[in-house]
Design a protein around this motif. Structure first.
Motif, PDB file in Angstrom:
ATOM      1  N   ILE A 599      21.580 -68.667 -13.225  1.00 18.15           N
ATOM      2  CA  ILE A 599      22.329 -69.858 -12.862  1.00 18.15           C
ATOM      3  C   ILE A 599      21.432 -71.058 -13.076  1.00 18.15           C
ATOM      4  O   ILE A 599      20.303 -71.088 -12.581  1.00 18.15           O
ATOM      5  CB  ILE A 599      22.809 -69.800 -11.405  1.00 18.15           C
ATOM      6  CG1 ILE A 599      23.784 -68.637 -11.222  1.00 18.15           C
ATOM      7  CG2 ILE A 599      23.479 -71.106 -10.996  1.00 18.15           C
ATOM      8  CD1 ILE A 599      24.138 -68.352  -9.799  1.00 18.15           C
ATOM      9  N   VAL A 600      21.914 -72.031 -13.824  1.00 18.54           N
ATOM     10  CA  VAL A 600      21.150 -73.248 -14.084  1.00 18.54           C
ATOM     11  C   VAL A 600      21.873 -74.418 -13.421  1.00 18.54           C
ATOM     12  O   VAL A 600      23.094 -74.479 -13.413  1.00 18.54           O
ATOM     13  CB  VAL A 600      20.983 -73.504 -15.592  1.00 18.54           C
ATOM     14  CG1 VAL A 600      20.180 -72.392 -16.234  1.00 18.54           C
ATOM     15  CG2 VAL A 600      22.332 -73.643 -16.293  1.00 18.54           C
ATOM     16  N   SER A 601      21.109 -75.334 -12.847  1.00 16.36           N
ATOM     17  CA  SER A 601      21.683 -76.520 -12.240  1.00 16.36           C
ATOM     18  C   SER A 601      21.146 -77.747 -12.946  1.00 16.36           C
ATOM     19  O   SER A 601      20.032 -77.751 -13.458  1.00 16.36           O
ATOM     20  CB  SER A 601      21.347 -76.580 -10.740  1.00 16.36           C
ATOM     21  OG  SER A 601      19.940 -76.720 -10.556  1.00 16.36           O
ATOM     22  N   GLY A 602      21.944 -78.785 -12.984  1.00 15.19           N
ATOM     23  CA  GLY A 602      21.563 -80.022 -13.651  1.00 15.19           C
ATOM     24  C   GLY A 602      22.779 -80.887 -13.871  1.00 15.19           C
ATOM     25  O   GLY A 602      23.727 -80.866 -13.087  1.00 15.19           O
ATOM     26  N   HIS A 603      22.771 -81.674 -14.953  1.00 20.02           N
ATOM     27  CA  HIS A 603      23.886 -82.564 -15.226  1.00 20.02           C
ATOM     28  C   HIS A 603      24.256 -82.518 -16.699  1.00 20.02           C
ATOM     29  O   HIS A 603      23.428 -82.213 -17.568  1.00 20.02           O
ATOM     30  CB  HIS A 603      23.551 -84.009 -14.821  1.00 20.02           C
ATOM     31  CG  HIS A 603      22.512 -84.655 -15.678  1.00 20.02           C
ATOM     32  ND1 HIS A 603      21.159 -84.433 -15.500  1.00 20.02           N
ATOM     33  CD2 HIS A 603      22.603 -85.513 -16.728  1.00 20.02           C
ATOM     34  CE1 HIS A 603      20.473 -85.135 -16.382  1.00 20.02           C
ATOM     35  NE2 HIS A 603      21.316 -85.786 -17.141  1.00 20.02           N
ATOM     36  N   GLY A 672      24.241 -67.285 -25.192  1.00 23.12           N
ATOM     37  CA  GLY A 672      24.805 -66.751 -23.967  1.00 23.12           C
ATOM     38  C   GLY A 672      26.249 -67.170 -23.798  1.00 23.12           C
ATOM     39  O   GLY A 672      26.843 -67.824 -24.666  1.00 23.12           O
ATOM     40  N   ARG A 673      26.804 -66.774 -22.674  1.00 18.31           N
ATOM     41  CA  ARG A 673      28.200 -67.083 -22.374  1.00 18.31           C
ATOM     42  C   ARG A 673      28.315 -67.558 -20.934  1.00 18.31           C
ATOM     43  O   ARG A 673      27.674 -67.017 -20.029  1.00 18.31           O
ATOM     44  CB  ARG A 673      29.077 -65.840 -22.590  1.00 18.31           C
ATOM     45  CG  ARG A 673      30.552 -66.045 -22.262  1.00 18.31           C
ATOM     46  CD  ARG A 673      31.358 -64.829 -22.706  1.00 18.31           C
ATOM     47  NE  ARG A 673      30.860 -63.603 -22.104  1.00 18.31           N
ATOM     48  CZ  ARG A 673      31.240 -63.178 -20.906  1.00 18.31           C
ATOM     49  NH1 ARG A 673      32.069 -63.880 -20.177  1.00 18.31           N
ATOM     50  NH2 ARG A 673      30.763 -62.039 -20.435  1.00 18.31           N
ATOM     51  N   ILE A 674      29.106 -68.596 -20.721  1.00 17.25           N
ATOM     52  CA  ILE A 674      29.304 -69.157 -19.385  1.00 17.25           C
ATOM     53  C   ILE A 674      30.301 -68.291 -18.617  1.00 17.25           C
ATOM     54  O   ILE A 674      31.396 -68.004 -19.122  1.00 17.25           O
ATOM     55  CB  ILE A 674      29.798 -70.611 -19.475  1.00 17.25           C
ATOM     56  CG1 ILE A 674      28.737 -71.487 -20.145  1.00 17.25           C
ATOM     57  CG2 ILE A 674      30.141 -71.157 -18.097  1.00 17.25           C
ATOM     58  CD1 ILE A 674      29.178 -72.922 -20.354  1.00 17.25           C
ATOM     59  N   VAL A 675      29.927 -67.892 -17.402  1.00 16.56           N
ATOM     60  CA  VAL A 675      30.800 -67.041 -16.600  1.00 16.56           C
ATOM     61  C   VAL A 675      31.276 -67.727 -15.327  1.00 16.56           C
ATOM     62  O   VAL A 675      32.217 -67.255 -14.687  1.00 16.56           O
ATOM     63  CB  VAL A 675      30.097 -65.713 -16.245  1.00 16.56           C
ATOM     64  CG1 VAL A 675      29.855 -64.889 -17.493  1.00 16.56           C
ATOM     65  CG2 VAL A 675      28.776 -65.964 -15.525  1.00 16.56           C
ATOM     66  N   SER A 676      30.626 -68.804 -14.921  1.00 10.87           N
ATOM     67  CA  SER A 676      31.071 -69.510 -13.718  1.00 10.87           C
ATOM     68  C   SER A 676      30.513 -70.921 -13.735  1.00 10.87           C
ATOM     69  O   SER A 676      29.461 -71.181 -14.325  1.00 10.87           O
ATOM     70  CB  SER A 676      30.618 -68.795 -12.433  1.00 10.87           C
ATOM     71  OG  SER A 676      29.200 -68.831 -12.327  1.00 10.87           O
ATOM     72  N   ILE A 677      31.238 -71.835 -13.094  1.00 12.27           N
ATOM     73  CA  ILE A 677      30.829 -73.238 -13.037  1.00 12.27           C
ATOM     74  C   ILE A 677      31.144 -73.783 -11.647  1.00 12.27           C
ATOM     75  O   ILE A 677      32.199 -73.480 -11.072  1.00 12.27           O
ATOM     76  CB  ILE A 677      31.549 -74.099 -14.101  1.00 12.27           C
ATOM     77  CG1 ILE A 677      31.229 -73.605 -15.506  1.00 12.27           C
ATOM     78  CG2 ILE A 677      31.183 -75.565 -13.975  1.00 12.27           C
ATOM     79  CD1 ILE A 677      31.942 -74.373 -16.606  1.00 12.27           C
ATOM     80  N   ARG A 678      30.214 -74.597 -11.135  1.00  9.51           N
ATOM     81  CA  ARG A 678      30.453 -75.332  -9.896  1.00  9.51           C
ATOM     82  C   ARG A 678      30.073 -76.793 -10.103  1.00  9.51           C
ATOM     83  O   ARG A 678      29.025 -77.092 -10.663  1.00  9.51           O
ATOM     84  CB  ARG A 678      29.645 -74.745  -8.739  1.00  9.51           C
ATOM     85  CG  ARG A 678      30.360 -73.605  -8.075  1.00  9.51           C
ATOM     86  CD  ARG A 678      29.650 -73.169  -6.805  1.00  9.51           C
ATOM     87  NE  ARG A 678      30.478 -72.244  -6.084  1.00  9.51           N
ATOM     88  CZ  ARG A 678      30.660 -70.981  -6.412  1.00  9.51           C
ATOM     89  NH1 ARG A 678      30.055 -70.507  -7.465  1.00  9.51           N
ATOM     90  NH2 ARG A 678      31.440 -70.191  -5.708  1.00  9.51           N
ATOM     91  N   ILE A 695      25.802 -73.777 -13.440  1.00  5.80           N
ATOM     92  CA  ILE A 695      26.526 -72.974 -14.428  1.00  5.80           C
ATOM     93  C   ILE A 695      25.904 -71.589 -14.478  1.00  5.80           C
ATOM     94  O   ILE A 695      24.687 -71.449 -14.638  1.00  5.80           O
ATOM     95  CB  ILE A 695      26.482 -73.636 -15.811  1.00  5.80           C
ATOM     96  CG1 ILE A 695      27.160 -75.016 -15.763  1.00  5.80           C
ATOM     97  CG2 ILE A 695      27.145 -72.756 -16.862  1.00  5.80           C
ATOM     98  CD1 ILE A 695      27.134 -75.745 -17.093  1.00  5.80           C
ATOM     99  N   GLY A 696      26.729 -70.566 -14.331  1.00  4.01           N
ATOM    100  CA  GLY A 696      26.282 -69.187 -14.453  1.00  4.01           C
ATOM    101  C   GLY A 696      26.371 -68.726 -15.900  1.00  4.01           C
ATOM    102  O   GLY A 696      27.404 -68.904 -16.551  1.00  4.01           O
TER     103      GLY A 696
END
Length: 849
Positions: A599-603, A672-678, A695-696
């Motif tokens: 999971i990566v966080s940022g903008h 990679g592939r995105i599996v979840s977003i917050r 983003i997961g």
């Protein structure tokens, strides 16, 4: 409340009680393409283990919303021989001796709500993200007839946190102690229909994994005679098999953009399904496609003891301070912060506004950020980041000002600063010459970000001290050619504000209307006076946060000074700056070609990212699992070690290969592939430009003739980016080119920069790393000068020459993604004033790949 993202990296696994010990690692959903049916003897078990009290497994005798029929005989229930041969009038009494109830004493709607809430709890047990919200579960309204499963109001919005759940297993027809009681076929299908309704109201789908025959049953029905009303009803004996079913409930995902549709894994099991399975699986729309509420990012900065954390605590919780740090307790993460009173880490809070209404944790119905999203819908969300003030923790200052790309900076300065500066400087740096207020002001005014100033601790300052402090502040603002605006608060205490006072609102609205016509937000600096001890000025700060102008949408066309910079030809379509990482359990993809996720966080810098989208992450220097330990590290003065002491001796070899293209690793940009977003903890399907979120990602394993299959998860670091590669005119994907150096423009004189070959710290985007100075030169930049007074002079524009300094640096440790037009800070090995905040602020104009 002190952290944006909270995860449990090891939630309970969804493991079927039907699976033997040697198959325990198998996923219950991996073989769910076709429902398994058969006899109990094929499984080699007579009963299941007792139902676990916690975890994602639930045993249910039935899920009927009506009274259950009475059975004369059930082979799975031990009954006395004489009762089985009793008279038909004693059937009800016979069944009451059974361990399964014949009916429910609850109304149908109330029972459905209780069952749905129980399902939600089981789903949350396997979720790595535990979200809390005061939002009630949306239960479908049942009709008066028997068509419960076909209710038109069945689908609801997905509950927060469920999109990352691994699912829940329901064993239907099983008692709590593991006894396989079973249901007749019609009652089983009706129970599954109820489960579909329950799951759909939570935004989930149902897949039946197995149906097992566990016994026989017999019951009596009353049949009406045909064509002869005079004849009495007759009793008909009916028989059937007893069935037990296992159903997997999983959250449904939906791709928001068509370009990523082929990358989405289906969760409804419809491919290759039998007619029975098709009738027992359903889909529902996701909880939120995207957040449409405008979002403002604000970073608090300022010297030690300036009241930043106390101000943020009061704004986010409505708690006034008691003079001993009461209001900031919710922000502190470490024990040493509580003991010393000094903030060392970054804390973030979310505040919502809708017109004059304030939505924070003082609101009685708000328990989490998810509730703030709901209440502030179509209003405004303000994401505020705190930072440390002690020079020892100056890295948090740069991280808040650079990594999060704030729309506005709020500089906090104590009103009694003139009285305590000498003692405070001596305490923190063993030097009375350190002026932390001036250091923070100089840095804030150099950055190309709008600035607001909050004068704190108004209750502690004398008139003489306040006057000295204001004189220093106003002089610095005017020297930077900006316009200050004093916003005086009412002296009435304000506690537990539910809405912004009308007087404060009008003051700020008048100022906001003025700056739009006179140079824009960057030219004007509002100054607000506050006291979180008495509550003075708090309403004015809320009014300011609710009204500060929002910047325009980010674009891919950067600006450097007054000259437009040409964008890179390989510029990505979408770009996400990574500030932090978290572990992601392997629960989204059971394919052997996928690694554990992250999971990566940022903008989002520009573009947008959606669930199911294929992306690349990087740049990596030497491979996924062999990233250099020194990557993204600071230079010697930051670490207190003599690393790279001999850099100056290497100056003769700097030019040896700077113009020679480097060898690019084959796995520099893993896919990679995105599996979840917050988005600020709100589960969404799409994260758009300018928004902050997490983003997961699940990575793909690539195997070629030259490179064997690598099962290691890429070690993502702060400062990397996630992007969608561009496509050329022929439709081929263009490889992104990371930078091994760049050239930036500065307004400072060239003589002020460190000498060639010196090692410096460079900060740009989310990157903080060491670099060598390769070249420093002075050039002339032509700018157009016009007169706002004389129209004739406007028509006859004259040109003036302005000198700028161009500095070229080479990154020491690894290649990074550098975007043209990005703000950059270059810091030497040491600070003359001891604050650690002195640096040169410029913009990147050229990138060396």
């Amino acid at each position: 409340m002190a952290s944006v993202f909270t995860y449990d990296p090891d939630p309970p696994r969804v493991s079927s009680p039907w699976i033997q010990a040697d198959d325990a690692d198998s996923s219950p959903g991996s073989g769910a393409a076709v429902t398994q049916t058969g006899l109990l003897s094929e499984y080699g078990v007579t009963r299941l283990e007792p139902e676990p009290q916690t975890g994602p497994i639930e045993y249910k005798l039935h899920l009927l919303l009506r009274s259950r029929r009475s059975y004369v005989y059930m082979s799975t229930v031990r009954q006395k021989r004489d009762k089985l041969h009793a008279q038909l009038g004693d059937i009800a009494a016979l069944y009451s001796a059974s361990p399964t109830p014949s009916s429910s004493s609850q109304p149908r709607q109330e029972r459905l709500q209780r069952l749905t809430t129980q399902l939600l709890w089981r789903l949350q047990q396997s979720s790595p993200y535990h979200a809390s919200s005061s939002r009630e579960v949306r239960i479908p309204k049942l009709s008066d007839g028997k068509g419960d499963a076909g209710s038109p109001d069945a689908h609801g919005r997905q509950m927060p946190g469920l999109e990352e759940s691994q699912g829940a297993l329901y064993e239907i027809g099983v008692a709590d102690d593991g006894t396989l009681v079973g249901l007749s076929r019609d009652e089983l299908e009706e129970s599954i229909a109820t489960l579909k309704n329950m799951a759909a109201s939570l935004g989930c789908g149902v897949t039946v994994l197995r149906m097992v025959i566990v016994g026989d049953c017999e019951w009596i029905e009353i049949a009406e005679p045909d064509g002869n009303a005079a004849r009495k009803p007759v009793q008909v004996t009916k028989q059937d098999k007893l069935w037990v079913a296992e159903a997997l409930i999983t959250p449904n995902t939906e791709v928001q953009r068509s370009k990523s549709l082929q990358d989405v894994k289906s969760h409804d099991g419809s491919n290759g399904a039998t007619p029975l399975q098709s009738s027992t699986s359903t889909t529902a729309p996701p909880g939120h496609a995207k957040s449409t509420t405008p979002q403002l990012r604000v970073t608090l900065t300022g010297p030690i003891a300036s009241g930043k954390s106390s101000l943020l605590g009061t704004l986010s919780t409505g708690t006034l301070d008691n003079g001993r740090g009461k209001s900031r307790l919710s922000l502190l993460k470490h024990r040493h912060e509580m003991a010393s009173g000094m903030t060392s880490s970054i804390a973030q809070e979310l505040i919502g506004y809708k017109e004059r209404l304030i939505f924070n944790f003082s609101h009685r119905n708000i328990e989490s950020w998810l509730d703030i999203h709901d209440y502030a819908n179509n209003g405004r969300l303000v994401f505020m980041s705190d930072s440390g003030g002690h020079p020892r923790y100056r890295h948090t200052v740069f991280r808040g000002l650079m990594n999060w790309a704030p729309h506005w900076m709020v500089l906090c300065i104590a009103a009694d600063d003139a009285e305590v500066t000498h003692d405070m400087a001596s305490m923190v740096m063993d030097s009375a010459d350190t002026d932390l207020v001036k250091a923070h002001m100089d840095l804030s005014l150099k950055l190309d970000v709008p600035l607001a100033i909050v004068i704190t601790k108004l209750d502690l300052a004398s008139k003489a001290s306040l006057q000295k402090t204001m004189t220093k502040i106003l002089a610095a603002i005017r020297d930077a050619k900006r316009v200050p605006k004093l916003l005086q608060p009412d002296q009435q205490p304000q506690e537990q504000l539910a809405e912004i006072p009308q007087a404060d609102w009008d003051k700020v609205q008048n100022w906001v209307g003025m700056i739009g016509e006179q140079g824009g937000p960057l030219k004007h600096v509002p100054i607000v006076f506050t006291s979180v001890l008495k509550g003075v000025g708090v309403g004015l700060v809320h009014a300011l946060l609710a009204s500060l102008p929002l910047p325009g949408a980010p674009t891919t066309t950067p600006q450097a000074g007054s000259t437009e910079v040409k964008a890179q030809p390989e510029h990505p379509e979408d770009l996400f700056y990574i500030d932090d990482t978290f572990s992601l359990p392997r629960s989204f993809d059971d394919s052997p070609s996928s690694a554990d996720g992250v999971i990566v966080s940022g903008h989002v810098r520009f573009g947008s990212f959606s669930v199911g989208q294929t992306i690349v992450v990087g740049p990596f220097s030497t491979g996924h699992g062999r990233v250099s330990a020194s990557e993204d590290q600071s230079s010697p003065d930051e670490r207190g070690s003599p690393m790279l002491n001999a850099v100056a001796a290497e100056h003769a070899s700097i030019s040896r290969s700077y113009d020679t293209p480097p060898v690019i690793a084959a796995d520099e940009w893993p896919r990679g592939r995105i599996v979840s977003i917050r988005n600020l903890r709100l589960p969404v399907g799409t994260l758009e430009a300018g928004q902050v979120g997490s983003i997961g990602i699940v990575f793909e394993h690539v195997q070629t003739e030259l490179m064997p299959l690598n099962s290691e998860t890429p070690q993502i670091r702060r400062g990397m980016v996630m992007a969608t590669p561009p496509v050329d005119a022929l439709g081929s994907e263009v490889t992104l080119q990371a930078a091994r150096g760049f050239t930036a423009e500065f307004d400072e004189d060239a003589a002020q920069f460190p000498p060639l070959g010196s090692t410096v710290n460079v900060l740009f985007g989310c990157v903080r790393t060491a670099a060598r100075i390769v070249d420093v030169s002075t050039q002339r930049r032509e700018t157009a000068a016009t007169s706002d007074v004389d129209e004739a002079a406007v028509a006859a524009e004259h040109r003036s020459e302005e000198r700028v300094t161009k500095v070229t640096v080479e990154l020491v440790h690894s290649r990074k993604w550098a975007e043209l037009g990005t703000s950059v800070i270059i810091m030497g090995n040491g600070s003359q004033d001891g604050s650690g905040l002195q640096g040169f602020v410029g913009k990147i104009t050229h990138v060396v790949s």
